[in-house]
Design a protein around this motif. Structure first.
Motif, PDB file in Angstrom:
ATOM      1  N   ALA A   1       0.087   6.235 -15.991  1.00 44.31           N
ATOM      2  CA  ALA A   1       0.891   5.037 -15.713  1.00 44.31           C
ATOM      3  C   ALA A   1       0.250   4.178 -14.624  1.00 44.31           C
ATOM      4  O   ALA A   1       0.948   3.495 -13.883  1.00 44.31           O
ATOM      5  N   TRP A   2      -1.070   4.173 -14.538  1.00 46.66           N
ATOM      6  CA  TRP A   2      -1.725   3.420 -13.457  1.00 46.66           C
ATOM      7  C   TRP A   2      -1.412   1.927 -13.480  1.00 46.66           C
ATOM      8  O   TRP A   2      -1.318   1.326 -12.411  1.00 46.66           O
ATOM      9  N   PRO A   3      -1.192   1.282 -14.647  1.00 44.65           N
ATOM     10  CA  PRO A   3      -0.798  -0.138 -14.576  1.00 44.65           C
ATOM     11  C   PRO A   3       0.546  -0.322 -13.855  1.00 44.65           C
ATOM     12  O   PRO A   3       0.728  -1.280 -13.101  1.00 44.65           O
ATOM     13  N   ASP A   4       1.464   0.608 -14.080  1.00 43.04           N
ATOM     14  CA  ASP A   4       2.755   0.548 -13.394  1.00 43.04           C
ATOM     15  C   ASP A   4       2.591   0.810 -11.898  1.00 43.04           C
ATOM     16  O   ASP A   4       3.250   0.170 -11.077  1.00 43.04           O
ATOM     17  N   VAL A   5       1.730   1.729 -11.548  1.00 41.70           N
ATOM     18  CA  VAL A   5       1.480   2.046 -10.138  1.00 41.70           C
ATOM     19  C   VAL A   5       0.964   0.811  -9.407  1.00 41.70           C
ATOM     20  O   VAL A   5       1.463   0.440  -8.342  1.00 41.70           O
TER      21      VAL A   5
ATOM     22  N   ALA B   1       1.206  -2.332 -10.411  1.00 39.52           N
ATOM     23  CA  ALA B   1       2.233  -3.379 -10.446  1.00 39.52           C
ATOM     24  C   ALA B   1       3.293  -3.152  -9.383  1.00 39.52           C
ATOM     25  O   ALA B   1       3.742  -4.109  -8.735  1.00 39.52           O
ATOM     26  N   ILE B   2       3.687  -1.921  -9.163  1.00 39.29           N
ATOM     27  CA  ILE B   2       4.694  -1.622  -8.143  1.00 39.29           C
ATOM     28  C   ILE B   2       4.173  -1.998  -6.757  1.00 39.29           C
ATOM     29  O   ILE B   2       4.882  -2.609  -5.960  1.00 39.29           O
TER      30      ILE B   2
ATOM     31  N   VAL C   1       0.836  -1.209   0.000  1.00 39.11           N
ATOM     32  CA  VAL C   1       0.000   0.000   0.000  1.00 39.11           C
ATOM     33  C   VAL C   1       0.869   1.256   0.000  1.00 39.11           C
ATOM     34  O   VAL C   1       0.595   2.207  -0.746  1.00 39.11           O
ATOM     35  N   LEU C   2       1.910   1.262   0.819  1.00 44.91           N
ATOM     36  CA  LEU C   2       2.793   2.436   0.866  1.00 44.91           C
ATOM     37  C   LEU C   2       3.566   2.611  -0.444  1.00 44.91           C
ATOM     38  O   LEU C   2       3.744   3.743  -0.925  1.00 44.91           O
ATOM     39  N   ALA C   3       4.009   1.513  -1.041  1.00 49.61           N
ATOM     40  CA  ALA C   3       4.711   1.594  -2.333  1.00 49.61           C
ATOM     41  C   ALA C   3       3.752   2.068  -3.422  1.00 49.61           C
ATOM     42  O   ALA C   3       4.125   2.884  -4.278  1.00 49.61           O
ATOM     43  N   LEU C   4       2.524   1.579  -3.398  1.00 45.44           N
ATOM     44  CA  LEU C   4       1.512   2.013  -4.364  1.00 45.44           C
ATOM     45  C   LEU C   4       1.246   3.503  -4.210  1.00 45.44           C
ATOM     46  O   LEU C   4       1.174   4.231  -5.205  1.00 45.44           O
TER      47      LEU C   4
ATOM     48  N   TYR D   1      13.682  -4.967  -4.637  1.00 44.92           N
ATOM     49  CA  TYR D   1      14.469  -4.317  -5.683  1.00 44.92           C
ATOM     50  C   TYR D   1      14.574  -5.211  -6.924  1.00 44.92           C
ATOM     51  O   TYR D   1      14.402  -4.751  -8.051  1.00 44.92           O
ATOM     52  N   ILE D   2      14.865  -6.471  -6.704  1.00 45.82           N
ATOM     53  CA  ILE D   2      15.010  -7.404  -7.830  1.00 45.82           C
ATOM     54  C   ILE D   2      13.706  -7.534  -8.605  1.00 45.82           C
ATOM     55  O   ILE D   2      13.696  -7.492  -9.844  1.00 45.82           O
ATOM     56  N   CYS D   3      12.596  -7.683  -7.896  1.00 52.45           N
ATOM     57  CA  CYS D   3      11.295  -7.830  -8.569  1.00 52.45           C
ATOM     58  C   CYS D   3      10.923  -6.584  -9.359  1.00 52.45           C
ATOM     59  O   CYS D   3      10.462  -6.679 -10.504  1.00 52.45           O
ATOM     60  N   LEU D   4      11.126  -5.413  -8.773  1.00 54.83           N
ATOM     61  CA  LEU D   4      10.794  -4.175  -9.476  1.00 54.83           C
ATOM     62  C   LEU D   4      11.745  -3.921 -10.638  1.00 54.83           C
ATOM     63  O   LEU D   4      11.346  -3.378 -11.673  1.00 54.83           O
ATOM     64  N   SER D   5      13.000  -4.326 -10.509  1.00 56.87           N
ATOM     65  CA  SER D   5      13.949  -4.194 -11.617  1.00 56.87           C
ATOM     66  C   SER D   5      13.576  -5.128 -12.764  1.00 56.87           C
ATOM     67  O   SER D   5      13.626  -4.730 -13.934  1.00 56.87           O
ATOM     68  N   ALA D   6      13.210  -6.344 -12.437  1.00 56.14           N
ATOM     69  CA  ALA D   6      12.790  -7.292 -13.473  1.00 56.14           C
ATOM     70  C   ALA D   6      11.543  -6.779 -14.184  1.00 56.14           C
ATOM     71  O   ALA D   6      11.433  -6.877 -15.419  1.00 56.14           O
ATOM     72  N   TYR D   7      10.617  -6.219 -13.431  1.00 57.69           N
ATOM     73  CA  TYR D   7       9.405  -5.655 -14.039  1.00 57.69           C
ATOM     74  C   TYR D   7       9.767  -4.538 -15.017  1.00 57.69           C
ATOM     75  O   TYR D   7       9.252  -4.489 -16.130  1.00 57.69           O
TER      76      TYR D   7
END
Length: 130
Positions: free
Chosen positions: A46-50, A52-53, A32-35, A93-99
């Motif tokens: 960029a809501w799909p990215d939001v 997904a993050i 929730v905080l990252a979103l 970090y790894i998951c968001l970088s891969a995304y």
């Protein structure tokens, strides 16, 4: 029933592990905080990215903490910080970088900044809540 749940939570804490509910709530708070940070920083289009993050941040924390939920990794080697506290943000970090590598973001600089903010959020939430 409340006494049984309380006893189970106390036993988990004494054993150096945490309940799945505790881990899920920690992951949800991270997501929730990252979103919210992504919604604040990334463009409105960029809501799909939001989303997904937020989802990937929560999933990374949950999957790491639930799979590494053992006393050796939950014990604080450095006062206030366990190995799991440090490693959950690494997986974030790894998951968001891969995304970002799989789906080229429209705002690479903004995505990189949010990735860093999500890592910091993940660290703070893990240290404070677990």
């Amino acid at each position: 029933m409340t006494q049984i749940v309380g006893t189970a939570i106390n036993l988990a804490a004494e054993a150096g592990s945490f309940s799945a509910i505790h881990i899920a709530l920690t992951a949800a708070l991270t997501g929730v905080l990252a979103l919210a940070a992504a919604a604040w920083r990334l463009p409105r289009t960029a809501w799909p990215d939001v989303v997904a993050i937020g989802v990937l941040s929560a999933a990374a924390v949950f999957l790491w903490r639930i799979s590494a939920n053992m006393p050796q990794l939950n014990s604080d080697g450095l006062p206030g910080f366990s190995a799991n506290d440090w490693l959950a943000p690494v997986l974030t970090y790894i998951c968001l970088s891969a995304y970002a590598d799989l789906r080229s973001p429209s705002d690479p600089r903004g995505h990189g900044q949010i990735r860093t903010v999500a890592v910091v959020i993940s660290l703070v939430v893990n240290v404070v809540t677990i």
